[in-house]
Design an enzyme around this catalytic site. Sequence first.
Site, PDB file in Angstrom:
ATOM      1  CD  GLN A  42     -51.485 -11.524  96.647  1.00  0.00           C
ATOM      2  OE1 GLN A  42     -52.216 -11.405  97.623  1.00  0.00           O
ATOM      3  NE2 GLN A  42     -51.911 -11.318  95.429  1.00  0.00           N
ATOM      4  CB  CYS A 101     -53.810 -15.242  91.502  1.00  0.00           C
ATOM      5  SG  CYS A 101     -53.700 -13.542  92.076  1.00  0.00           S
ATOM      6  N   GLY A 127     -52.555  -8.646  77.342  1.00  0.00           N
ATOM      7  CA  GLY A 127     -52.084  -8.348  78.695  1.00  0.00           C
ATOM      8  C   GLY A 127     -51.330  -9.509  79.317  1.00  0.00           C
ATOM      9  CD  GLU A 153     -55.392 -10.442  95.636  1.00  0.00           C
ATOM     10  OE1 GLU A 153     -55.944  -9.638  94.854  1.00  0.00           O
ATOM     11  OE2 GLU A 153     -54.834 -11.476  95.250  1.00  0.00           O
ATOM     12  CB  VAL A 185     -54.171 -12.866  82.562  1.00  0.00           C
ATOM     13  CG1 VAL A 185     -55.034 -14.112  82.449  1.00  0.00           C
ATOM     14  CG2 VAL A 185     -53.768 -12.612  84.025  1.00  0.00           C
ATOM     15  CG  HIS A 187     -49.465 -14.869  94.255  1.00  0.00           C
ATOM     16  ND1 HIS A 187     -48.653 -13.963  93.623  1.00  0.00           N
ATOM     17  CD2 HIS A 187     -50.751 -14.490  93.941  1.00  0.00           C
ATOM     18  CE1 HIS A 187     -49.393 -13.090  92.948  1.00  0.00           C
ATOM     19  NE2 HIS A 187     -50.661 -13.386  93.117  1.00  0.00           N
ATOM     20  CB  SER A 245     -46.575 -11.265  86.967  1.00  0.00           C
ATOM     21  OG  SER A 245     -46.736 -12.378  87.824  1.00  0.00           O
ATOM     22  CE  LYS A 283     -61.068  -9.345  93.454  1.00  0.00           C
ATOM     23  NZ  LYS A 283     -60.018  -8.921  92.494  1.00  0.00           N
TER      24      LYS A 283
END
Lengths: 338, 338, 338, 338
Positions: free
Chosen positions: A173, A147, A11, A199, A13, A239, A176, A202
């Site tokens: 952001q 991220c 993937g 997001e 990452v 980002h 990707s 987090k």
Amino acid sequence: MINVGILGATGAVGQRFVQLLADHPWFRLHTLTASERSAGKRYADVVNWRLDVPFPESVGDLTVSPTTAEAVKDCDIVFSALPADVAQGIEEDVAANGVGVCSNASSHRMDPDVPLVIAEVNPDHLGLIDVQHDRGRDGFIVTNPNCSTIMLTLALEPLRTFGFSSVQVATMQAISGAGFNGVAAMDIYDNVVPFIRSEEEKMATEPRKIMGSFDGSGVEMAPFSVSACCNRVPVIDGHTLSVWVDIDRPLDEVRKAFLEYAAPFSGLPTQPAKSVEYFDQPDRPQPRLDRNRGRGMTVSVGRLREGVRFTALGHNTIRGAAGASVLNAELIYMKKYL
Amino acid sequence: MINVGILGATGAVGQRFVQLLADHPWFRLHTLTASERSAGKRYADVVNWRLDVPFPESVGDLTVSPTTAEAVKDCDIVFSALPADVAQGIEEDVAANGVGVCSNASSHRMDPDVPLVIAEVNPDHLGLIDVQHDRGRDGFIVTNPNCSTIMLTLALEPLRTFGFSSVQVATMQAISGAGFNGVAAMDIYDNVVPFIRSEEEKMATEPRKIMGSFDGSGVEMAPFSVSACCNRVPVIDGHTLSVWVDIDRPLDEVRKAFLEYAAPFSGLPTQPAKSVEYFDQPDRPQPRLDRNRGRGMTVSVGRLREGVRFTALGHNTIRGAAGASVLNAELIYMKKYL
Amino acid sequence: MINVGILGATGAVGQRFVQLLADHPWFRLHTLTASERSAGKRYADVVNWRLDVPFPESVGDLTVSPTTAEAVKDCDIVFSALPADVAQGIEEDVAANGVGVCSNASSHRMDPDVPLVIAEVNPDHLGLIDVQHDRGRDGFIVTNPNCSTIMLTLALEPLRTFGFSSVQVATMQAISGAGFNGVAAMDIYDNVVPFIRSEEEKMATEPRKIMGSFDGSGVEMAPFSVSACCNRVPVIDGHTLSVWVDIDRPLDEVRKAFLEYAAPFSGLPTQPAKSVEYFDQPDRPQPRLDRNRGRGMTVSVGRLREGVRFTALGHNTIRGAAGASVLNAELIYMKKYL
Amino acid sequence: MINVGILGATGAVGQRFVQLLADHPWFRLHTLTASERSAGKRYADVVNWRLDVPFPESVGDLTVSPTTAEAVKDCDIVFSALPADVAQGIEEDVAANGVGVCSNASSHRMDPDVPLVIAEVNPDHLGLIDVQHDRGRDGFIVTNPNCSTIMLTLALEPLRTFGFSSVQVATMQAISGAGFNGVAAMDIYDNVVPFIRSEEEKMATEPRKIMGSFDGSGVEMAPFSVSACCNRVPVIDGHTLSVWVDIDRPLDEVRKAFLEYAAPFSGLPTQPAKSVEYFDQPDRPQPRLDRNRGRGMTVSVGRLREGVRFTALGHNTIRGAAGASVLNAELIYMKKYL
């Protein structure tokens, strides 16, 4: 050389992990895992390499393993690029086998005895590895944050000494961040999407754990709040964050704090010359121009104004994901947790 | 029919004026001005029409005039799409000739006796027209705010009753806001530029004048602060804003205020069915999907969360520029200031 | 070390020259020129570095000179990134001073005694340097072709042995080909522009000179025609070409010719491992994934089908401009023309 | 009013059908079908409306049916926006029930007794409906071509009288042509993909059937070849084509043929004022500026040069899909095939 593996190596990452580890001076890529139907084949034959850096030919001949704890039991460290739901159980099984897991997945980030680490910010939290050992886990799980959290928290680190209680952040952001197939072109081209699932939650919690205090047995959350508005914009990598933090100091002092910041260690292979780089130019940082600073590991900061307001940015799949994990592993190795 | 003119009819905002006025039920396009070298030619022959709506053929045969006060002296209302430095003197001269100026330029916005008007927000400020007359100006100048200010202020208007003292806003602004040639493709493609000259200063002051109180002779600035981070993003039309406002009310009440908001007048041709439209969907509004609501005159609001945080957006060259000016002119006409 | 200069060192091609020459093993950057108002200042202070590779700090302290022949008279080779109209006279003056000029400008490309060279394709044309000397020019001018011409001609070179008389090519050209400010974002975003001034004319003539035969005194144009449709597309770097060529051979033979092609020399620092790289994957080459192959110097070819049709692409400001010039200079040095 | 249905009403083409039929003067939207899990719900509740035109509220209350022949048996005409594999059997079943099918799917396009129709080009081919009836089909199937084929063939139609034997075409196709989720943003942003599955094959065969001659019982393919290079580019809507056709006539005559072209009928609601519009401006047509001409039904042509070369473009999901089907249905109705 330390033998390392990657869980989920195909993937967005996963490919960044491969890029960063292909020629690593300390770590040797030993095992790559992917879905069942790729298992048994050459990595070069199953990966659809979609990064704009060349495919590292040296890795192409590795035989892909299925994504199981068994497959990586001979590794010293395993990097996890798995989706959260899949990561949960497998990472525990890998750690139970005595292997160290450095995970980019969110599953275990908020577990009380799992360190959530940005190498430069809270290296002492790695002490939780001993807590994991004490309660009977042979290996360990160490996580890196989301991220956007990484960009924000690293940019706040030089300001920690001033104290602050309230942070507001609007993110812009990159595509990707959702993985190779996470965003349809029709949905983001000529557009902004003001929503990224989970997001903002987090960003509200992870920075407080990372900047929390570790007393040898657990982490007390830092006493500040983060209120985030997360937006997806038509940018491939990087980002960008507009940040407000309630610091009541002259801008000169804040600027000096950014300029003088230095990481609390040196000599790690993935570590950039500057973990935080400050710009005085009025229109920087910008993702296309600055995301690759420090080989993608530098968080760039600029546009410091009264408020205190500033702009921060970093490469989301390097500094914000795979690179963060690899830097953690290097720190773990240097600190002799292996 | 009222005869109207456009100062600077070939640029990005000028073309929007032409689009909106070509078939207007009350106003008749009488004079179009442009640079000296275009004067005397057919509008169709000098304009490089770059909007994605068809060129209004009915306007093509108008002969372009030079951009002077003399050229528009037979108009009842003149719309100004001039750059600020050029607008300053010409607009004063036009008004001195007894003509009404509805200007999108920033030059006169903060003049004490010039109303800075969003039709739905502060129609009473048009009373400053009388103040201008009293001090000897035959015509008048009425201005509309900066594009980002319009989106922000109109989105705040339904919340005015709650009171607030502090607003923070991160903008993600469209390319067209800088004019047809204002942003080079190399600078914005795959990129975010965290700087737009003078934009944050305008957002800090203009909303306070618009929401200020008018006592018959002047405007007292409203007592709140706006702290803005302005960013350019790769979007063609439509400014998106992440907004925080310090309202300490249950979200339900805030939501209700958005839902129940109605403009204080009706029946103006350019007025949308809803000046502010509220979305409950988690991922709206989005510029590509929502910028054309109400023929570009609606400000869309959504993603209401604790904070209070929300997202607002509108079409920057229609609601945020030409359309705002035309709506002001319609209000002026309805209120018999002509 | 050979002392080299760059005429026009701040533009899109100029910055690529700086990037390629900053750490060159044979050439030492001695003089950078720019506009009059930049002259006398540090390069780092006047350049607005807009490439997505880091600014080469070693070059920052060079003092910028004005763009005159005098300014570069101490260089051995001077690279020209000037616009055609400016280049015309200055390049002649530089060459008259005994300096070698490797020019990316179009001014002298079709001069009878100026070689128009793609290093791998027609290295023998450098013999025209002697013709220039013979008629009294102390230095020389060597040009490289237009960016699209380079991609096309290098892709055709492996097929030269088959013979062909007619080439049709549709280009999809990157934004950077027009320089940093050459394309406004409003004009290319979500768009294709089917026109690039003079481009189709260059593609019709330049390949015929490059592939023409040199008899020691002049070049006879090769007997084939090129019919081009040139389009600008929203891509930052990398020109993509759909090519038809009237070769009546089995596809296998054509494929083999691509696969087996090798440059007629080796060991030049800027030369890629493969000047032409062939792909069997059905969806390659793609600009974002393949433009940086061979550090931007490889032309990628794929999608070979009956017709004969294929796709070719290369990095327009490296392989198609600065890199082409630098490779020519390396060849000139190796062949002892200095 | 004629009752019409849409098979597959929630996808990119399905939504365009809804847009075009919501306020149609002849046709009344009676049935919308979608996947099993949407059946039984309000269309407004299941559709994720992603077009940049407002959702037609009048259609929102229709109850969605499952995608079966049974569901549309009360319609007079059914439009099919199904994927080819699903369309195959269902369309036959619908036609067997006595209903007319106007299909955008590729399944039946090359069936000998199914007309492949561009209304302006080969209206006489509708005579194949009688052939279908004769062999026992109660209803009928009429298909429209692939989107790129429509742009090409309609642009060639004014030149038919000159005769030609060989066509070469490079396409630059929009993202929406692959459906809402067909292209990942990571794959097309800052990129060109030189491959679209089956597209070149369709362009090689479909124009020959459309321009073929119908003798009352079957269609003889027209005797010319089409060699296509199909590319995906970062454009939302609008396919652009660079076309070569071997016509040996002065450009003036070709230009005149484009200018004087008129459709062989008039008065159909979806028919544009000009089916083919010719531009003399050197840089037109362009997708962002010209795709919406004739409400998306006009094919724009320009850049006519020796070769004969020209550029053509049209809106791929209107002229190239849903609009083509609706125009066919209008012609069928006018010709009393219902």
